[in-house]
Design an enzyme around this catalytic site. Structure first.
Site, mmCIF file in Angstrom:
data_model
loop_
_atom_site.group_PDB
_atom_site.id
_atom_site.type_symbol
_atom_site.label_atom_id
_atom_site.label_comp_id
_atom_site.label_asym_id
_atom_site.label_seq_id
_atom_site.Cartn_x
_atom_site.Cartn_y
_atom_site.Cartn_z
ATOM 1 N N CYS A 113 0.493 -11.438 -10.867
ATOM 2 C CA CYS A 113 0.545 -11.649 -9.410
ATOM 3 C C CYS A 113 0.058 -13.029 -9.011
ATOM 4 O O CYS A 113 0.417 -13.542 -7.955
ATOM 5 C CB CYS A 113 -0.300 -10.603 -8.688
ATOM 6 S SG CYS A 113 0.207 -8.928 -9.043
ATOM 7 N N HIS A 254 -3.049 -11.719 -1.045
ATOM 8 C CA HIS A 254 -2.106 -10.952 -1.870
ATOM 9 C C HIS A 254 -1.805 -9.626 -1.171
ATOM 10 O O HIS A 254 -2.705 -8.958 -0.669
ATOM 11 C CB HIS A 254 -2.762 -10.695 -3.234
ATOM 12 C CG HIS A 254 -1.892 -9.957 -4.200
ATOM 13 N ND1 HIS A 254 -0.550 -10.247 -4.370
ATOM 14 C CD2 HIS A 254 -2.167 -8.932 -5.060
ATOM 15 C CE1 HIS A 254 -0.053 -9.444 -5.293
ATOM 16 N NE2 HIS A 254 -1.005 -8.634 -5.723
ATOM 17 N N ASN A 284 4.172 -4.408 -2.988
ATOM 18 C CA ASN A 284 3.572 -5.455 -3.815
ATOM 19 C C ASN A 284 4.671 -6.124 -4.652
ATOM 20 O O ASN A 284 5.189 -5.519 -5.585
ATOM 21 C CB ASN A 284 2.505 -4.811 -4.702
ATOM 22 C CG ASN A 284 1.801 -5.799 -5.606
ATOM 23 O OD1 ASN A 284 2.193 -6.960 -5.696
ATOM 24 N ND2 ASN A 284 0.764 -5.340 -6.281
HETATM 25 O O1 UT7 Z 1 -1.099 -6.576 -7.668
HETATM 26 C C1 UT7 Z 1 -2.087 -6.245 -8.574
HETATM 27 C C2 UT7 Z 1 -3.197 -5.652 -7.906
HETATM 28 N N1 UT7 Z 1 -2.977 -4.261 -7.647
HETATM 29 C C3 UT7 Z 1 -3.711 -3.689 -6.747
HETATM 30 O O2 UT7 Z 1 -4.462 -4.388 -6.119
HETATM 31 C C4 UT7 Z 1 -3.671 -2.205 -6.574
HETATM 32 C C5 UT7 Z 1 -5.082 -1.702 -6.479
HETATM 33 N N2 UT7 Z 1 -5.237 -0.273 -6.335
HETATM 34 C C6 UT7 Z 1 -4.796 0.404 -5.253
HETATM 35 O O3 UT7 Z 1 -4.165 -0.148 -4.370
HETATM 36 C C7 UT7 Z 1 -5.181 1.854 -5.124
HETATM 37 O O4 UT7 Z 1 -6.168 2.165 -6.069
HETATM 38 C C8 UT7 Z 1 -3.968 2.820 -5.308
HETATM 39 C C9 UT7 Z 1 -3.051 2.713 -4.117
HETATM 40 C C10 UT7 Z 1 -3.229 2.487 -6.582
HETATM 41 C C11 UT7 Z 1 -4.458 4.249 -5.374
HETATM 42 O O5 UT7 Z 1 -5.225 4.574 -4.214
HETATM 43 P P1 UT7 Z 1 -6.635 5.296 -4.350
HETATM 44 O O6 UT7 Z 1 -7.104 5.586 -2.997
HETATM 45 O O7 UT7 Z 1 -7.478 4.416 -5.229
HETATM 46 O O8 UT7 Z 1 -6.245 6.642 -5.033
HETATM 47 P P2 UT7 Z 1 -6.756 7.224 -6.429
HETATM 48 O O9 UT7 Z 1 -6.173 6.449 -7.571
HETATM 49 O O10 UT7 Z 1 -8.232 7.365 -6.353
HETATM 50 O O11 UT7 Z 1 -6.092 8.658 -6.394
HETATM 51 C C12 UT7 Z 1 -6.444 9.613 -5.404
HETATM 52 C C13 UT7 Z 1 -5.554 10.804 -5.580
HETATM 53 C C14 UT7 Z 1 -5.428 11.269 -7.032
HETATM 54 O O12 UT7 Z 1 -5.373 12.671 -7.043
HETATM 55 P P3 UT7 Z 1 -6.699 13.512 -7.412
HETATM 56 O O13 UT7 Z 1 -7.096 13.072 -8.791
HETATM 57 O O14 UT7 Z 1 -7.706 13.135 -6.377
HETATM 58 O O15 UT7 Z 1 -6.218 14.922 -7.316
HETATM 59 C C15 UT7 Z 1 -4.089 10.720 -7.465
HETATM 60 O O16 UT7 Z 1 -3.493 11.487 -8.491
HETATM 61 O O17 UT7 Z 1 -4.210 10.474 -5.163
HETATM 62 C C16 UT7 Z 1 -3.291 10.850 -6.186
HETATM 63 N N3 UT7 Z 1 -2.144 9.970 -6.119
HETATM 64 C C17 UT7 Z 1 -1.076 10.230 -5.328
HETATM 65 N N4 UT7 Z 1 -0.812 11.235 -4.489
HETATM 66 C C18 UT7 Z 1 0.339 11.192 -3.820
HETATM 67 C C19 UT7 Z 1 -1.932 8.809 -6.778
HETATM 68 N N5 UT7 Z 1 -0.742 8.300 -6.426
HETATM 69 C C20 UT7 Z 1 -0.187 9.159 -5.529
HETATM 70 C C21 UT7 Z 1 0.999 9.166 -4.805
HETATM 71 N N6 UT7 Z 1 1.242 10.211 -3.950
HETATM 72 N N7 UT7 Z 1 1.935 8.199 -4.909
#
Ligand code: UT7
Length: 327
Positions: A113, A254, A284
């Site tokens: 990125c 970003h 992204n």
């Molecule tokens: O460009 C490079 C840099 N990249 C980034 O900066 C991305 C950085 N990370 C993020 O933006 C966030 O961490 C994400 C958007 C990827 C995830 O958001 P989060 O609030 O950190 O969610 P999480 O990973 O803690 O997951 C929460 C829950 C999980 O379920 P459980 O374990 O709580 O039951 C995931 O399995 O959300 C679930 N989950 C989803 N649910 C519905 C993960 N992806 C999805 C989805 N739809 N697409």
């Protein structure tokens, strides 16, 4: 010392728009989850058969037109991408040929990125060393190639697109790139990586699975690292120039997640009305986010002559950086 200055920008993305419902129909996700957790509402994705250069070439042509220079005047093309048409030649050489930039040295920087910000750094240093140089810096991805369409953790986050900027030596001592910083931490590379296709997991190996060539990410850890790294990169360039946060006209961060952008604004104590956001329309686009946002900000009248503009990025590697520009 000579400053480099951006004199033209352009951006582009494939025409095909995929909204969140497209994903909700195919995997266990919802529009509500994606909007609440990321701010993304839709993204652009290349059609089958469309190549990276098909949408990146128009972005470069727009930047050259905006700058009022011919491709043949370019001395260098620096491209941030991981998804060019081919592994070899580089995306830079492909664009050089398509543009007819026969006098330019062309190459790619592999910084995920952060590719466009790393490219700006390269251009700035070359122009300082040789003020006669004209450099095209490009950042853009066809990241749809690197998506695991069965994995909701990553599939909903990314999009295709990018942009370009033409840099020359500034004709004023005041205007141009004031400060840059770049950083990397390879120790944490495993938090955001494409494990397959290189020499560690070659395609020829018996246990090879195509999914190894898709983005694998520990989202929560990347979220925390992104906030920390972008904040310290921004603070560094502000301190280097003796500039305070009140002096900043626009931050272009970003575009990976609206919550990260809002978190960064909070840490820098800068109101969101001085922060550019378009993640809701593109997702992204990796190395494409900054040039796409910069071009949209300029065309939307968000940047005027004399404004202080702060660009900052974070991505795989891990890599990050910031650039402070007096427009
Ligand atoms: O460009 C490079 C840099 N990249 C980034 O900066 C991305 C950085 N990370 C993020 O933006 C966030 O961490 C994400 C958007 C990827 C995830 O958001 P989060 O609030 O950190 O969610 P999480 O990973 O803690 O997951 C929460 C829950 C999980 O379920 P459980 O374990 O709580 O039951 C995931 O399995 O959300 C679930 N989950 C989803 N649910 C519905 C993960 N992806 C999805 C989805 N739809 N697409």
């Amino acid at each position: 010392m000579t400053k480099s200055r951006i004199i033209g920008t352009g951006s582009n993305a494939p025409e095909r728009v995929l909204d969140n419902h497209y994903f909700a129909e195919r995997m266990d996700t919802s529009d509500e989850w994606i909007v609440q957790r990321t701010g993304i509402r839709e993204r652009r994705m290349a059609e089958v058969g469309q190549k990276w250069s098909d949408f990146m070439l128009p972005a470069c042509n727009k930047a050259l037109e905006d700058a009022g220079i011919e491709a043949s005047e370019l001395d260098m093309i620096v491209v941030g991408t991981q998804t060019a048409d081919t592994m070899m030649p580089s995306g830079g050489c492909t664009l050089q040929s398509l543009l007819g930039a026969k006098n330019a040295a062309a190459f790619d920087v592999t910084a995920a990125c952060s590719g466009f910000i790393y490219g700006l750094n390269v251009a700035d240093r070359f122009i300082k060393a040789d003020p006669s140089m004209k450099v095209l810096v490009v950042g853009g991805e066809q990241i749809s190639q690197r998506i695991d369409w069965d994995n909701r953790n990553t599939a909903v986050l990314f999009g295709d697109g990018g942009g370009a900027a033409v840099l020359v030596a500034s004709d004023s001592e005041e205007r141009g790139i004031l400060a840059t910083t770049m950083g990397s931490n390879g120790d944490l590379g495993h938090l955001l990586h494409v494990p397959g296709g290189g020499s560690a997991k070659p395609r020829r190996s018996d246990d090879y699975d195509q999914v190894l060539e898709t983005i694998h990410m520990d989202g929560r850890s990347i979220f925390k690292n992104a906030l920390k790294a972008m904040e310290s990169a921004c603070v560094k360039v502000l301190c280097d120039c003796g500039v305070t946060k009140e002096d900043i006209s626009l931050v272009i961060p970003h575009q990976a997640n609206l919550r990260i952008i809002e978190g960064l604004a909070g840490r820098l104590d800068i109101d969101m009305d001085r922060v550019f956001v378009n993640v809701e329309r593109y997702g992204n686009t990796s190395a494409g986010t900054i040039p796409l946002a910069l071009d949209e900000a300029l065309r939307g009248g968000r940047i005027s002559e004399g404004d202080l503009v702060l660009l900052t990025v974070f991505g795989g590697g891990l890599t990050w950086g910031a650039v402070l520009i007096k427009w």
